[in-house]
Design an enzyme around this catalytic site. Structure first.
Site, mmCIF file in Angstrom:
data_model
loop_
_atom_site.group_PDB
_atom_site.id
_atom_site.type_symbol
_atom_site.label_atom_id
_atom_site.label_comp_id
_atom_site.label_asym_id
_atom_site.label_seq_id
_atom_site.Cartn_x
_atom_site.Cartn_y
_atom_site.Cartn_z
ATOM 1 N N LYS A 13 0.844 -1.203 0.000
ATOM 2 C CA LYS A 13 0.000 0.000 0.000
ATOM 3 C C LYS A 13 0.876 1.249 0.000
ATOM 4 O O LYS A 13 0.611 2.205 -0.733
ATOM 5 C CB LYS A 13 -0.931 -0.003 1.226
ATOM 6 C CG LYS A 13 -2.037 -1.036 1.117
ATOM 7 C CD LYS A 13 -2.829 -1.209 2.407
ATOM 8 C CE LYS A 13 -3.786 -2.378 2.278
ATOM 9 N NZ LYS A 13 -4.537 -2.660 3.509
ATOM 10 N N GLN A 36 -4.548 -1.616 9.645
ATOM 11 C CA GLN A 36 -4.399 -2.920 8.988
ATOM 12 C C GLN A 36 -4.975 -4.013 9.900
ATOM 13 O O GLN A 36 -4.586 -4.133 11.060
ATOM 14 C CB GLN A 36 -2.907 -3.181 8.702
ATOM 15 C CG GLN A 36 -2.652 -4.430 7.897
ATOM 16 C CD GLN A 36 -3.255 -4.377 6.497
ATOM 17 O OE1 GLN A 36 -3.167 -3.374 5.804
ATOM 18 N NE2 GLN A 36 -3.896 -5.470 6.090
ATOM 19 N N ASP A 64 -10.979 3.129 4.199
ATOM 20 C CA ASP A 64 -11.344 1.710 4.033
ATOM 21 C C ASP A 64 -12.866 1.540 3.996
ATOM 22 O O ASP A 64 -13.366 0.484 3.622
ATOM 23 C CB ASP A 64 -10.774 0.875 5.191
ATOM 24 C CG ASP A 64 -9.487 0.148 4.800
ATOM 25 O OD1 ASP A 64 -9.238 -0.014 3.594
ATOM 26 O OD2 ASP A 64 -8.746 -0.268 5.716
#
Ligand code: NAD
Length: 284
Positions: free
Chosen positions: A53, A97, A120
């Site tokens: 990422k 994460q 997200d």
């Protein structure tokens, strides 16, 4: 019939070029999009995802900031860091994460991220937005699937869509996004009896179960579109999806490979959400 293999790497590259152009425009106005990535513990898979990422951010000109905590970190430490990041003008996206160590309450962590920076799309505000069709940040993996379908010119409206997998991060948002686009959607999961009686009805089948070879050719209609979200590591080290790719590609009209299908799109849509957030924060 031989399927068209949907090339997620190529579609991703095209979208990333557009994203890089948007980043350049923001930078010309003195705004550098910023993404904060929080990682707790040293899960090797998570470390690879975080690295990918951050590398992808650098490639399109997004600045990324990594915050690493040991596996035994106190949850409050992470919550305090998120609260700080929420206030910073140079951070437009915050992601944690997953998975987190077991002593963390994931919901509490996700709800602490400002809904305006929740790239997200896991905050309840954004989940609610998805439900009512007023999405702020679409969750990256299903967003990537929609982009793949659009890129291939695959019509969604009025189609029978079957989603196999009902997780909060893939299956459920996937179903909502396709319903929003006027598909007739059926969701199957681990407790579904006789999966094949549902999958055979699909014009578009999205599979996100995490089970290799779950979907066999006899379970799918000739000419269907198959999107394989699954990522499974076999004992021999090979990476495979949830479908019998070799068997299906002789029967369906489109199919995504694993790797090289949905995977690259997930990171790309994270970049897209981060840039969209920076554009929004800067008023255009
Ligand atoms: P999850 O474990 O949270 O959910 C799996 C879902 O599949 C559950 O709803 C479960 O009920 C269902 N399921 C399990 N076995 C089934 C069966 N035999 N029949 C029908 N349904 C079944 O997983 P997740 O986070 O949603 O991820 C699913 C898969 O997608 C995994 O392989 C994961 O690695 C992969 N994934 C890929 C990407 C990507 O970028 N390509 C992103 C996220 C997840």
């Amino acid at each position: 019939m031989t399927a068209k293999i949907i090339d997620g790497v190529a579609v991703s590259a095209k979208i990333r070029t557009d994203i890089a152009t948007r980043v350049t425009k923001l930078r010309e106005r003195g705004i550098t999009p910023g993404l904060a990535v929080i990682m707790v513990g040293d899960n090797p898979a998570s470390a690879v995802y975080v690295r990918n990422k951050m590398r992808a951010c650098a490639e399109v000109g997004i600045q990324s900031f990594k915050y690493s905590f040991p596996a035994d970190a106190a949850p409050q430490q992470v919550l305090d860091t998120i609260a700080e990041l929420n206030k910073r003008d140079d951070i437009h996206g915050i992601l944690v994460q997953l998975p987190l160590p077991p002593h963390f309450a994931i919901a509490q962590v996700l709800q602490t991220i400002s809904a305006d920076k929740d790239v997200d799309g896991f905050h309840l505000y954004n989940v609610g937005g998805l439900v009512v069709g007023d999405t702020v940040f679409p969750p990256c993996t299903p967003y990537g699937v929609v982009k793949l379908l659009e890129h291939e010119g695959i019509e969604i409206e009025g189609k029978n869509v079957v989603v196999v997998g009902a997780s909060n991060i893939v299956g459920k948002p996937m179903a909502l996004m396709l319903m929003q686009r006027d598909a007739t959607v059926c969701i199957c999961h681990a407790k579904t009896r006789d999966l094949a009686q549902f999958t055979i009805l699909a014009d578009i089948l999205v599979v996100a179960a995490g089970k290799p070879n779950l979907i066999l050719p006899q379970m799918v209609r000739t000419g269907a579109v198959v999107i394989d979200v699954g990522i499974n590591r076999l004992p021999n080290g090979r990476l495979v999806g949830d479908t019998d790719f070799e068997g299906l590609k002789e029967k369906v009209s489109y199919i995504t490979p694993v790797p090289g299908g949905v995977g690259p799109m997930t990171v790309t849509m994270l970049l897209a959400n981060t840039v969209a957030s920076a554009e929004r924060a800067s008023g255009g």
